[in-house]
Design a protein around this motif. Structure first.
Motif, PDB file in Angstrom:
ATOM      1  N   UNK A   1     -24.802 -11.490 -44.693  1.00 11.44           N
ATOM      2  CA  UNK A   1     -24.795 -12.192 -45.984  1.00 11.44           C
ATOM      3  C   UNK A   1     -23.568 -13.088 -46.091  1.00 11.44           C
ATOM      4  N   UNK A   2     -23.048 -13.494 -44.942  1.00 14.66           N
ATOM      5  CA  UNK A   2     -21.910 -14.413 -44.897  1.00 14.66           C
ATOM      6  C   UNK A   2     -22.358 -15.695 -44.199  1.00 14.66           C
ATOM      7  N   UNK A   3     -22.025 -16.809 -44.808  1.00  9.79           N
ATOM      8  CA  UNK A   3     -22.496 -18.092 -44.287  1.00  9.79           C
ATOM      9  C   UNK A   3     -22.090 -18.317 -42.832  1.00  9.79           C
ATOM     10  N   UNK A   4     -20.805 -18.147 -42.519  1.00  9.54           N
ATOM     11  CA  UNK A   4     -20.327 -18.437 -41.176  1.00  9.54           C
ATOM     12  C   UNK A   4     -20.972 -17.524 -40.139  1.00  9.54           C
ATOM     13  N   UNK A   5     -21.144 -16.267 -40.507  1.00 10.49           N
ATOM     14  CA  UNK A   5     -21.768 -15.312 -39.579  1.00 10.49           C
ATOM     15  C   UNK A   5     -23.222 -15.694 -39.328  1.00 10.49           C
ATOM     16  N   UNK A   6     -23.944 -16.040 -40.387  1.00 10.87           N
ATOM     17  CA  UNK A   6     -25.353 -16.412 -40.237  1.00 10.87           C
ATOM     18  C   UNK A   6     -25.523 -17.652 -39.364  1.00 10.87           C
ATOM     19  N   UNK A   7     -24.702 -18.667 -39.591  1.00  7.19           N
ATOM     20  CA  UNK A   7     -24.802 -19.898 -38.807  1.00  7.19           C
ATOM     21  C   UNK A   7     -24.465 -19.625 -37.350  1.00  7.19           C
ATOM     22  N   UNK A   8     -23.435 -18.834 -37.117  1.00  5.88           N
ATOM     23  CA  UNK A   8     -23.037 -18.503 -35.746  1.00  5.88           C
ATOM     24  C   UNK A   8     -24.133 -17.733 -35.030  1.00  5.88           C
ATOM     25  N   UNK A   9     -24.765 -16.794 -35.740  1.00  9.23           N
ATOM     26  CA  UNK A   9     -25.821 -15.985 -35.119  1.00  9.23           C
ATOM     27  C   UNK A   9     -27.081 -16.811 -34.876  1.00  9.23           C
ATOM     28  N   UNK A  10     -27.382 -17.727 -35.776  1.00  8.86           N
ATOM     29  CA  UNK A  10     -28.528 -18.619 -35.554  1.00  8.86           C
ATOM     30  C   UNK A  10     -28.279 -19.504 -34.338  1.00  8.86           C
ATOM     31  N   UNK A  11     -27.037 -19.974 -34.191  1.00  8.48           N
ATOM     32  CA  UNK A  11     -26.658 -20.791 -33.042  1.00  8.48           C
ATOM     33  C   UNK A  11     -26.774 -19.990 -31.749  1.00  8.48           C
ATOM     34  N   UNK A  12     -26.349 -18.731 -31.793  1.00 10.24           N
ATOM     35  CA  UNK A  12     -26.458 -17.848 -30.624  1.00 10.24           C
ATOM     36  C   UNK A  12     -27.914 -17.652 -30.221  1.00 10.24           C
ATOM     37  N   UNK A  13     -28.773 -17.429 -31.207  1.00 10.60           N
ATOM     38  CA  UNK A  13     -30.201 -17.257 -30.933  1.00 10.60           C
ATOM     39  C   UNK A  13     -30.803 -18.527 -30.343  1.00 10.60           C
ATOM     40  N   UNK A  14     -30.357 -19.676 -30.845  1.00 10.08           N
ATOM     41  CA  UNK A  14     -30.879 -20.947 -30.334  1.00 10.08           C
ATOM     42  C   UNK A  14     -30.513 -21.138 -28.862  1.00 10.08           C
ATOM     43  N   UNK A  15     -29.275 -20.822 -28.491  1.00 11.06           N
ATOM     44  CA  UNK A  15     -28.871 -20.961 -27.097  1.00 11.06           C
ATOM     45  C   UNK A  15     -29.615 -19.981 -26.197  1.00 11.06           C
ATOM     46  N   UNK A  16     -29.966 -18.824 -26.748  1.00  8.32           N
ATOM     47  CA  UNK A  16     -30.780 -17.887 -25.980  1.00  8.32           C
ATOM     48  C   UNK A  16     -32.168 -18.464 -25.724  1.00  8.32           C
ATOM     49  N   UNK A  17     -32.700 -19.192 -26.721  1.00 13.77           N
ATOM     50  CA  UNK A  17     -33.995 -19.859 -26.540  1.00 13.77           C
ATOM     51  C   UNK A  17     -33.896 -20.924 -25.455  1.00 13.77           C
ATOM     52  N   UNK A  18     -32.799 -21.680 -25.431  1.00 17.14           N
ATOM     53  CA  UNK A  18     -32.610 -22.700 -24.397  1.00 17.14           C
ATOM     54  C   UNK A  18     -32.520 -22.054 -23.015  1.00 17.14           C
ATOM     55  N   UNK A  19     -31.797 -20.931 -22.953  1.00 15.46           N
ATOM     56  CA  UNK A  19     -31.604 -20.259 -21.668  1.00 15.46           C
ATOM     57  C   UNK A  19     -32.915 -19.713 -21.119  1.00 15.46           C
ATOM     58  N   UNK A  20     -33.863 -19.455 -22.000  1.00 10.56           N
ATOM     59  CA  UNK A  20     -35.148 -18.905 -21.595  1.00 10.56           C
ATOM     60  C   UNK A  20     -36.235 -19.982 -21.483  1.00 10.56           C
ATOM     61  N   UNK A  21     -35.846 -21.163 -21.032  1.00 11.84           N
ATOM     62  CA  UNK A  21     -36.818 -22.185 -20.704  1.00 11.84           C
ATOM     63  C   UNK A  21     -36.973 -23.308 -21.703  1.00 11.84           C
ATOM     64  N   UNK A  22     -36.246 -23.292 -22.820  1.00 11.53           N
ATOM     65  CA  UNK A  22     -36.339 -24.320 -23.861  1.00 11.53           C
ATOM     66  C   UNK A  22     -37.742 -24.336 -24.485  1.00 11.53           C
ATOM     67  N   UNK A  23     -37.922 -25.196 -25.483  1.00 10.82           N
ATOM     68  CA  UNK A  23     -39.205 -25.375 -26.157  1.00 10.82           C
ATOM     69  C   UNK A  23     -39.794 -24.050 -26.644  1.00 10.82           C
ATOM     70  N   UNK A  24     -38.923 -23.193 -27.182  1.00 10.67           N
ATOM     71  CA  UNK A  24     -39.378 -21.921 -27.751  1.00 10.67           C
ATOM     72  C   UNK A  24     -38.389 -21.479 -28.813  1.00 10.67           C
ATOM     73  N   UNK A  25     -38.625 -20.322 -29.399  1.00  9.71           N
ATOM     74  CA  UNK A  25     -37.711 -19.812 -30.417  1.00  9.71           C
ATOM     75  C   UNK A  25     -37.344 -18.369 -30.111  1.00  9.71           C
ATOM     76  N   UNK A  26     -36.207 -17.968 -30.634  1.00  7.67           N
ATOM     77  CA  UNK A  26     -35.748 -16.595 -30.492  1.00  7.67           C
ATOM     78  C   UNK A  26     -35.159 -16.134 -31.819  1.00  7.67           C
TER      79      UNK A  26
END
Length: 385
Positions: free
Chosen positions: A289-314
């Motif tokens: 429930x903290x803005x900075x934490x949420x944005x950082x975690x969303x960014x982390x999830x996005x990079x995981x999606x890129x690492x797993x072949x791009x064009x997907x979501x995590x």
């Protein structure tokens, strides 16, 4: 004359209470000026206030309801002016206010700074004889302020709201979600275009801007009216989804975005068919429930999606964060080894025998494989996996 300059107003209170309506002096005042009786009927209006001489003559003895109807101003606008007029009479004090005038037929909107000034009967400070009305057209100033505010919270290229607007909206949504106590979910989708750099490098930034504008349009078409899309900068966008009944709804939206944004783009004579999008999803209050934490975690999830072949979501997970932190620790230590030239202290060679089995079932060493191994002071023996 600006609205803050009241020399004319003070001057008008020095003379007689009643104004001779034919006096050229009042017609030539450099500000809008009119005189009302205590029932709100016009006694006088100068040409700065009403430029049309015929209308100026016809409104004498009429009130603002009649004047607004005559010139095509929405009658909703008369309510505030009437309220201010009655305040002057009730309080026997000047009233200043901002007025918004809407012309429905032409769809014009004008803004004014206004003032109602009570004029008292000479020698009787508690008895008002009439009300003087002053005004200055502030439309250009208001439009400039609105434009500056728009530019402060919107992206020039796409017209989407920008990073600052995203942070404000996210803070408000977090506040609202805490009050609901888990009844509904909200989500941030962190979207990063795959291969967008290739567009700018090969076709130029002008084409790149047109692509970004098209991306913004497609994203908006994928969302509900209650959802918001923002451009943070570069090829990064975020989507704020509110009032979800289940966690899976964010995934459905991500799938729609992936389908739409991976469809080929036709910009002039160029066909661009290599753009896709990687999306990281966080849910709140589940993931924080903290803005900075949420944005950082969303960014982390996005990079995981890129690492797993791009064009997907995590979706974000704690395990993902742990892996990310471990990777960061490894990178930082390896960078220190390079910067401090500690190769000899931390890296060593190992030789792994290469063994061959002959026809008799016996084994013999036919060579060795040289392997480098890293033993870090903080991390210990590092596995090559």
């Amino acid at each position: 004359m600006t609205f803050q300059n009241y020399k004319w107003m003070k001057f008008l209170h020095i003379g007689k209470a009643d104004i001779h309506i034919g006096n050229d002096f009042f017609q030539s005042l450099p500000t809008e000026f009119a005189v009302f009786d205590l029932d709100g009927r016009y006694k006088f209006a100068n040409s700065k206030y009403i430029s049309d001489k015929k209308i100026r003559e016809e409104i004498i003895g009429k009130d603002d309801h009649q004047y607004f109807a005559m010139v095509g101003i929405s009658l909703e606008c008369v309510e505030k002016r009437t309220e201010m007029f009655h305040q002057v009479i009730d309080k026997k004090k000047p009233v200043r206010f901002t007025e918004k005038l809407i012309f429905p037929a032409t769809k014009r909107v004008l803004y004014y700074k206004r003032s109602f000034q009570p004029v008292f009967i000479k020698g009787k400070k508690d008895q008002i004889s009439e009300i003087h009305f002053f005004g200055d057209n502030m439309t250009a100033v208001i439009h400039s302020q609105q434009e500056l505010k728009f530019l402060a919270y919107h992206d020039k290229v796409t017209g989407l709201r920008n990073r600052e607007a995203f942070y404000q909206e996210l803070d408000q949504t977090i506040f609202e979600s805490e009050r609901r106590s888990g009844e509904r979910f909200s989500s941030v989708l962190f979207c990063d275009l795959d291969n967008f750099k290739l567009v700018n490098d090969s076709l130029g930034h002008d084409v790149g801007d047109l692509v970004l504008s098209e991306v913004a349009t497609r994203m908006k078409n994928c969302l509900r009216k209650s959802d918001y899309v923002f451009r943070l900068g570069g090829d990064e966008f975020t989507v704020l989804v509110k009032e979800m009944k289940t966690e899976h709804e964010a995934g459905y939206i991500a799938e729609k975005l992936i389908r739409q944004l991976s469809t080929p783009y036709h910009i002039g004579s160029h066909k661009i068919n290599y753009l896709t999008v990687s999306i990281g999803i966080v849910l709140f209050p589940r993931d924080g429930v903290d803005r900075e934490i949420l944005v950082k975690r969303a960014d982390t999830a996005m990079y995981n999606a890129k690492k797993n072949g791009k064009n997907n979501f995590r979706y974000f997970s704690e395990a993902m964060t742990k892996r990310s932190m471990e990777r960061l620790k490894v990178e930082n230590n390896l960078r220190s080894v390079i910067n401090e030239d500690r190769f000899a202290q931390e890296f060593h060679l190992c030789y792994q025998p290469i063994i061959q089995k002959n026809k008799n079932g016996q084994y013999k060493i036919i060579g060795a494989e040289a392997l480098i191994r890293w033993k870090n002071i903080e991390l210990g023996e590092m596995s090559p996996a």
